[in-house]
Scaffold this motif. Structure first.
Motif, PDB file in Angstrom:
ATOM      1  N   TYR A   1       0.821  -1.208   0.000  1.00 29.56           N
ATOM      2  CA  TYR A   1       0.000   0.000   0.000  1.00 29.56           C
ATOM      3  C   TYR A   1       0.859   1.265   0.000  1.00 29.56           C
ATOM      4  O   TYR A   1       0.552   2.236  -0.696  1.00 29.56           O
ATOM      5  CB  TYR A   1      -0.935  -0.004   1.207  1.00 29.56           C
ATOM      6  N   VAL A   2       1.933   1.267   0.776  1.00 32.59           N
ATOM      7  CA  VAL A   2       2.824   2.426   0.781  1.00 32.59           C
ATOM      8  C   VAL A   2       3.465   2.607  -0.594  1.00 32.59           C
ATOM      9  O   VAL A   2       3.530   3.723  -1.144  1.00 32.59           O
ATOM     10  CB  VAL A   2       3.903   2.278   1.877  1.00 32.59           C
ATOM     11  N   GLY A   3       3.952   1.503  -1.179  1.00 28.24           N
ATOM     12  CA  GLY A   3       4.576   1.576  -2.498  1.00 28.24           C
ATOM     13  C   GLY A   3       3.613   2.043  -3.568  1.00 28.24           C
ATOM     14  O   GLY A   3       3.970   2.844  -4.442  1.00 28.24           O
ATOM     15  N   LEU A   4       2.349   1.564  -3.512  1.00 32.91           N
ATOM     16  CA  LEU A   4       1.359   1.983  -4.499  1.00 32.91           C
ATOM     17  C   LEU A   4       1.042   3.471  -4.382  1.00 32.91           C
ATOM     18  O   LEU A   4       0.880   4.161  -5.398  1.00 32.91           O
ATOM     19  CB  LEU A   4       0.087   1.151  -4.335  1.00 32.91           C
ATOM     20  N   CYS A   5       0.947   3.949  -3.151  1.00 30.01           N
ATOM     21  CA  CYS A   5       0.692   5.385  -2.967  1.00 30.01           C
ATOM     22  C   CYS A   5       1.849   6.224  -3.513  1.00 30.01           C
ATOM     23  O   CYS A   5       1.631   7.250  -4.177  1.00 30.01           O
ATOM     24  CB  CYS A   5       0.472   5.686  -1.490  1.00 30.01           C
ATOM     25  N   LEU A   6       3.081   5.785  -3.263  1.00 27.29           N
ATOM     26  CA  LEU A   6       4.242   6.489  -3.819  1.00 27.29           C
ATOM     27  C   LEU A   6       4.237   6.429  -5.343  1.00 27.29           C
ATOM     28  O   LEU A   6       4.601   7.400  -6.018  1.00 27.29           O
ATOM     29  CB  LEU A   6       5.536   5.883  -3.265  1.00 27.29           C
ATOM     30  N   SER A   7       3.822   5.280  -5.888  1.00 22.42           N
ATOM     31  CA  SER A   7       3.760   5.147  -7.345  1.00 22.42           C
ATOM     32  C   SER A   7       2.736   6.096  -7.941  1.00 22.42           C
ATOM     33  O   SER A   7       2.972   6.720  -8.985  1.00 22.42           O
ATOM     34  CB  SER A   7       3.424   3.696  -7.726  1.00 22.42           C
ATOM     35  N   ILE A   8       1.569   6.203  -7.310  1.00 20.88           N
ATOM     36  CA  ILE A   8       0.540   7.121  -7.812  1.00 20.88           C
ATOM     37  C   ILE A   8       1.051   8.552  -7.796  1.00 20.88           C
ATOM     38  O   ILE A   8       0.841   9.335  -8.750  1.00 20.88           O
ATOM     39  CB  ILE A   8      -0.747   6.974  -6.973  1.00 20.88           C
ATOM     40  N   ILE A   9       1.756   8.926  -6.730  1.00 19.52           N
ATOM     41  CA  ILE A   9       2.332  10.287  -6.654  1.00 19.52           C
ATOM     42  C   ILE A   9       3.367  10.484  -7.764  1.00 19.52           C
ATOM     43  O   ILE A   9       3.382  11.514  -8.462  1.00 19.52           O
ATOM     44  CB  ILE A   9       2.961  10.521  -5.267  1.00 19.52           C
ATOM     45  N   GLY A  10       4.263   9.498  -7.934  1.00 12.77           N
ATOM     46  CA  GLY A  10       5.291   9.596  -8.973  1.00 12.77           C
ATOM     47  C   GLY A  10       4.704   9.664 -10.359  1.00 12.77           C
ATOM     48  O   GLY A  10       5.146  10.480 -11.204  1.00 12.77           O
ATOM     49  N   LEU A  11       3.690   8.855 -10.654  1.00 16.12           N
ATOM     50  CA  LEU A  11       3.051   8.875 -11.979  1.00 16.12           C
ATOM     51  C   LEU A  11       2.323  10.193 -12.207  1.00 16.12           C
ATOM     52  O   LEU A  11       2.358  10.744 -13.320  1.00 16.12           O
ATOM     53  CB  LEU A  11       2.072   7.697 -12.093  1.00 16.12           C
ATOM     54  N   SER A  12       1.662  10.715 -11.171  1.00 19.74           N
ATOM     55  CA  SER A  12       0.963  12.003 -11.307  1.00 19.74           C
ATOM     56  C   SER A  12       1.945  13.126 -11.611  1.00 19.74           C
ATOM     57  O   SER A  12       1.687  13.981 -12.480  1.00 19.74           O
ATOM     58  CB  SER A  12       0.196  12.309 -10.019  1.00 19.74           C
ATOM     59  N   MET A  13       3.084  13.133 -10.941  1.00 23.26           N
ATOM     60  CA  MET A  13       4.084  14.167 -11.176  1.00 23.26           C
ATOM     61  C   MET A  13       4.682  14.030 -12.573  1.00 23.26           C
ATOM     62  O   MET A  13       4.950  15.034 -13.250  1.00 23.26           O
ATOM     63  CB  MET A  13       5.175  14.065 -10.113  1.00 23.26           C
TER      64      MET A  13
END
Length: 772
Positions: free
Chosen positions: A477-489
């Motif tokens: 869950y932590v990794g997925l949240c970081l991935s969503i932030i990275g993809l959005s940026m």
């Protein structure tokens, strides 16, 4: 829907539902069972515009509110009295019987009897019919002085008392067994074994009793004698008492483990061979003997057609369905069916009538295996034991449904529980449960087995708890949240900066980011939908689709660079809508084909709402994702093919860049495509390596290897989006420069705008002052 009448109105329509349906489109069936209209513990079944109450015994009417059974009818046992109460009735067993009133068992009262052989009185406690009572008085060696069977009667009473001398020993009894032993002496010997093993210990020659039983069996076998049901019942009691002695905690520490296992196997074989020589009375076709832990039922096969010679007879199927362990149980723990064709084969080979013996063991104490089972059943035909039967024996294990309901599956647990069921037969030589000759019927409920040999059968239930599932879930869950932030940026950067937005690779990168972001969001949602069948199917399909779409966009990107550098084609800065549609439609076709073969062809046909053991061939039980062949052919195969294609393109591009720079159109192009190539190959390697770990996790048999692969797959899979942002934005000099230029331009425009506004303000103020 559901036969509703549709009325067209302005800007819409109105559905007039038939009785029993509701909502705007009449798609919802009204549940007439809520609130519960049925009374007196009746079962309510929802119907269209109605309901049906299935009444329990004693009640009738639409809502099961009326009492149908009164004391004048036979609702209570014939050995019970019926008492009417307000709105109900109750049953109570008569004097001399015990039970719940519906089933009353006669018993022998506590009695003191003078035994002439002992020249004293002995006391026998209250005993149920069919059981043996031992005297309260004991010999100096701890053995009861006498024993007696409680038999049916009006009322029930004790039969003839057995009172062997206190000086009589097991070894002396065994030494007297000869070929000339009579049927009465066999009965007396086994009755003595029953009495002696009541308090048997290791020092009291457990193994010698088993040898004594085998000696009697050998005599019976050599002379082709038959034994009575009473002798068989006593032999079952002896076996039960010896089993308790062999498995008791005090004996386990003193008996050699290997010898202990061997003696258990020896006892099992002797007991089951005894059943082959039991005489069935002429006027019955089957009978049952039951002790606390063992049930034996012997059948004399009946023919489906009469008036034919033996070789032309067709026997009926035989069903072994012993009673539950408890009279309160709702169903038999196991049912075993031997088809008539098997009996035909046996009769043809033996050239005579035969009989079939079934055993049920309520525990596995006689089976020394690390695999624990609750019920063991067996089927045997004297003199007939082929390697493979022409037609399978079918078994149904109802008790396994209770075991499965106790296994915590889904959300709310810190560790993931995986349960596996296996139909097994007992290997006499290796003394282990093996699946050879037995198979589980797919998605059967209750679980059913098909077995092709006569043996001891059991259903193994293996429950494994996957380690570190809680920490792994937090990491995901932590990794997925970081991935969503990275993809959005990443999406924001490439859409905001004009120099980046107009580049050829941007269209591929943006679509890859959009697909991966959808994957991350779906994965986060799916964690709460594991127990919801339809939503989990839909999320599995969406997850499958967007992961495939990601790979197709990466493959398209690699192909574009391959054409630009290797084939030296002039590539348009824009991707045509047709090509983009193809990239999205091909994975959609794969997903639909996969669902058609698995969900619509198999799952829908085999699914039952009450089947807690249902195994989908499409998705996993513990997560919303593909499994088995749906995973292998629907995802891993196309991804593997695309991974190889990408690697081919990248090898060709790399060779072109390093060996043939002069032949490429410009140095600037080489540098630009070279950077894009490095980024693209990094993404392919990252995702390819991720699913290599995933595949190794699936095929790993060692638990430690599986855990390591699971952690690697979790970390790599959940941080893909963050890695893309790092590769494409943070580590990409061209993107950093373009971003810096865009920020500088924005800053200058802001400053110019501010300066212009200030100058205009000053001019206006000066003009105003002059006018004044």
């Amino acid at each position: 829907m559901n036969g509703a009448r549709c009325t067209d109105i302005v800007d819409g329509h109105v559905c007039t539902c038939l009785p029993g349906f509701t909502d705007a489109s009449c798609a919802t069936d009204i549940n007439e069972c809520a609130p519960i209209p049925c009374q007196n513990n009746a079962t309510c079944t929802d119907l269209v515009n109605g309901y049906n109450c299935t009444c329990v015994l004693g009640f009738t009417g639409k809502n099961c509110a009326q009492i149908t059974y009164v004391c004048g009818t036979r609702v209570c046992s014939r050995f019970a009295k019926c008492f009417l109460t307000e709105g109900n009735y109750s049953c109570h067993c008569k004097s001399g019987y015990v039970g719940d009133g519906y089933t009353c068992q006669p018993f022998c009262r506590k009695t003191q009897i003078f035994v002439q052989a002992l020249n004293q009185s002995v006391t026998f406690n209250k005993t149920n019919v069919g059981e043996t009572a031992n005297s309260q008085e004991i010999c100096s060696n701890g053995r009861p002085m006498a024993s007696v069977d409680c038999v049916y009667g009006a009322p029930a009473g004790f039969a003839a008392i057995k009172s062997p001398s206190c000086e009589r020993t097991i070894l002396s009894t065994i030494s007297q067994i000869e070929d000339t032993i009579t049927a009465k002496e066999i009965s007396s010997t086994i009755a003595f074994f029953k009495l002696a093993t009541k308090i048997v210990t290791v020092q009291d020659h457990v193994f010698e009793v088993i040898d004594g039983l085998e000696i009697i069996l050998q005599v019976v076998s050599r002379q082709q004698r038959q034994i009575t049901t009473n002798v068989m019942y006593d032999a079952m009691l002896v076996a039960e008492q010896l089993t308790n002695a062999l498995t008791s905690s005090s004996n386990i520490n003193t008996i050699d483990t290997t010898k202990n296992k061997r003696q258990k196997q020896h006892l099992l074989e002797v007991l089951q061979n005894f059943a082959n020589y039991v005489e069935i009375p002429q006027d019955i076709t089957n009978f049952t003997l039951t002790t606390e832990q063992i049930t034996l039922q012997i059948f004399k096969p009946t023919t489906a057609r009469s008036g034919r010679q033996l070789q032309n007879k067709k026997y009926s199927d035989i069903r072994f369905a012993p009673a539950p362990k408890s009279q309160h149980a709702a169903e038999q723990p196991v049912q075993l069916v031997v088809p008539g064709e098997v009996i035909d084969q046996a009769a043809t080979q033996l050239r005579k009538e035969t009989q079939i013996a079934f055993f049920q063991f309520n525990n596995d104490d006689l089976f020394s295996s690390l695999d624990r089972v609750e019920v063991v059943v067996s089927a045997q035909i004297k003199g007939y034991d082929p390697a493979t039967l022409g037609k399978s024996i079918s078994l149904e294990f109802s008790h396994e449904t209770k075991i499965q309901r106790e296994v915590p599956v889904g959300n709310g647990v810190l560790k993931n529980v995986v349960t596996r069921t296996q139909c097994s037969v007992w290997d006499d030589h290796q003394q282990v449960w093996v699946p050879n000759g037995c198979e589980l019927v797919k998605n059967s409920f209750p679980p059913q087995c098909k077995c092709y040999k006569l043996a001891n059968f059991a259903m193994l239930v293996d429950t494994k708890i996957l380690p570190s599932a809680f920490l792994m879930g937090i990491t995901t869950y932590v990794g997925l949240c970081l991935s969503i932030i990275g993809l959005s940026m990443t999406i924001f950067v490439f859409l905001s900066v004009p120099k980046l937005r107009n580049r050829q690779p941007t269209i591929f990168l943006l679509n890859i980011c959009i697909c991966l972001m959808a994957v991350c969001i779906i994965f986060l949602i799916s964690g709460n939908q594991i127990g919801n069948r339809i939503p989990c199917y839909m999320l599995t399909a969406l997850l499958h689709y967007f992961l495939l779409a990601t790979w197709f966009w990466m493959t398209a990107n690699a192909y574009t660079m391959y054409k630009a550098l290797v084939k030296v084609f002039q590539i348009s800065s824009k991707l045509s809508g047709r090509n983009a549609a193809i990239i999205y439609l091909v994975p959609l076709a794969i997903v639909l084909l996969n669902m058609g073969v698995t969900v619509f062809n198999t799952d829908i046909k085999t699914y039952r709402p009450d089947n807690i053991l249902f195994e989908s061939v499409y998705k996993s039980r513990h997560m919303c994702w593909l499994r088995l062949y749906s995973l292998y052919f629907g995802f891993l195969l196309p991804v593997g093919v695309m991974f190889l294609i990408n690697m081919y393109f990248f090898v060709a591009v790399l060779a072109k860049i390093t060996c043939c720079k002069k032949k490429i159109q410009s140095t600037a192009k080489v540098r630009g495509l070279g950077r894009n190539f490095q980024i693209a190959i990094s993404m392919i390697c990252l995702m390819g390596l991720t699913w290599i770990f995933g595949f190794l996790m699936l095929v790993a048999e060692d638990e430690r290897h599986q855990t390591v692969m699971a952690w690697l797959f979790t970390v790599f899979n959940s941080t893909q989006g963050l890695s893309i942002f790092i590769f494409n934005c943070v580590l990409n000099k061209g993107v950093r420069d373009a971003g810096r230029d865009w920020v500088s331009t924005k800053t200058r425009k802001t400053q110019v705008s501010t300066t212009g506004t200030t100058t205009n303000t000053r001019t206006t103020n000066h003009y105003t002052s002059s006018k004044i």
